[in-house]
Design a protein around this motif. Structure first.
Motif, PDB file in Angstrom:
ATOM      1  N   ARG A 231     -19.501  -5.329   3.783  1.00  0.00           N
ATOM      2  CA  ARG A 231     -18.933  -6.506   3.118  1.00  0.00           C
ATOM      3  C   ARG A 231     -18.710  -6.228   1.636  1.00  0.00           C
ATOM      4  O   ARG A 231     -17.685  -6.603   1.063  1.00  0.00           O
ATOM      5  N   MET A 232     -19.675  -5.587   1.014  1.00  0.00           N
ATOM      6  CA  MET A 232     -19.549  -5.263  -0.413  1.00  0.00           C
ATOM      7  C   MET A 232     -18.424  -4.258  -0.636  1.00  0.00           C
ATOM      8  O   MET A 232     -17.629  -4.402  -1.573  1.00  0.00           O
TER       9      MET A 232
ATOM     10  N   ASN B 174     -15.870  -3.951   1.075  1.00  0.00           N
ATOM     11  CA  ASN B 174     -14.608  -4.619   1.354  1.00  0.00           C
ATOM     12  C   ASN B 174     -13.993  -5.220   0.091  1.00  0.00           C
ATOM     13  O   ASN B 174     -12.814  -5.573   0.076  1.00  0.00           O
ATOM     14  N   GLU B 175     -14.760  -5.319  -0.979  1.00  0.00           N
ATOM     15  CA  GLU B 175     -14.233  -5.845  -2.243  1.00  0.00           C
ATOM     16  C   GLU B 175     -13.510  -4.766  -3.054  1.00  0.00           C
ATOM     17  O   GLU B 175     -12.749  -5.083  -3.966  1.00  0.00           O
TER      18      GLU B 175
ATOM     19  N   PHE C 182      -8.099  -4.060   4.108  1.00  0.00           N
ATOM     20  CA  PHE C 182      -8.898  -5.280   4.163  1.00  0.00           C
ATOM     21  C   PHE C 182      -9.540  -5.482   5.536  1.00  0.00           C
ATOM     22  O   PHE C 182     -10.656  -5.967   5.643  1.00  0.00           O
TER      23      PHE C 182
ATOM     24  N   THR D  64      -9.721  -5.017  -3.056  1.00  0.00           N
ATOM     25  CA  THR D  64      -9.296  -6.222  -3.777  1.00  0.00           C
ATOM     26  C   THR D  64      -9.258  -5.960  -5.277  1.00  0.00           C
ATOM     27  O   THR D  64      -8.280  -6.299  -5.955  1.00  0.00           O
ATOM     28  N   LEU D  65     -10.309  -5.351  -5.796  1.00  0.00           N
ATOM     29  CA  LEU D  65     -10.357  -5.051  -7.230  1.00  0.00           C
ATOM     30  C   LEU D  65      -9.260  -4.070  -7.630  1.00  0.00           C
ATOM     31  O   LEU D  65      -8.589  -4.252  -8.654  1.00  0.00           O
TER      32      LEU D  65
END
Length: 149
Positions: free
Chosen positions: A128-129, A131-132, A28, A135-136
């Protein structure tokens, strides 16, 4: 060996969870460092050198050992009799997601090398994108392990 794994199951599981937490923290945080690095730091400046140092230390001192420990403890859990039922979907979803996390880790390591070489072409928005992604993958892993579908 299987008797050892059964006897030490809770210790191995605990170390696995701790390793995953450390690895996820790095997955993260490193892309966030890249966002700040690309958007606010001039190449060749003292701040550029500072960011490169922080990124290198995060990757080498925290993320790499945490990833290795996550894999070792996870494989030990897989080898523990009665823990994984491969006829269900959840272990396959988890395995695929862990491979995805490992790919993302390696991608981040490659991006760090681009910063060092001064050849980064990825924008702050793209970081930033990206960085997801962890999470997924984390959601897939947690849901698959807890729900065991």
């Amino acid at each position: 060996m299987s008797e050892f794994l059964v006897d030490w199951y809770f210790w191995v599981k605990s170390l696995h969870v701790v390793s995953v937490i450390a690895w996820m923290a790095g997955l993260f945080y490193l892309p966030r460092l890249f966002v700040y690095h690309v958007e606010a730091v001039a190449a060749g400046s003292d701040t550029d050198t500072l960011f490169q140092t922080m990124e290198r230390r995060l990757l080498r001192a925290i993320m790499n050992p945490a990833m290795i420990s996550t894999w070792v403890m996870g494989l030990a859990l897989v080898a523990t009799p009665g823990i994984v039922d491969w006829s269900m979907a959840w272990p396959w979803v988890k395995a695929g997601s862990v491979l995805g996390m490992t790919w993302f880790h390696m991608w981040l390591a490659g991006q760090r090398k681009h910063f060092v070489a001064g050849t980064n072409t990825v924008s702050g928005r793209q970081y930033r994108m990206m960085n997801e992604v962890p999470t997924l993958l984390m959601l897939l892993i947690v849901i698959s392990v807890i729900v065991k579908f």
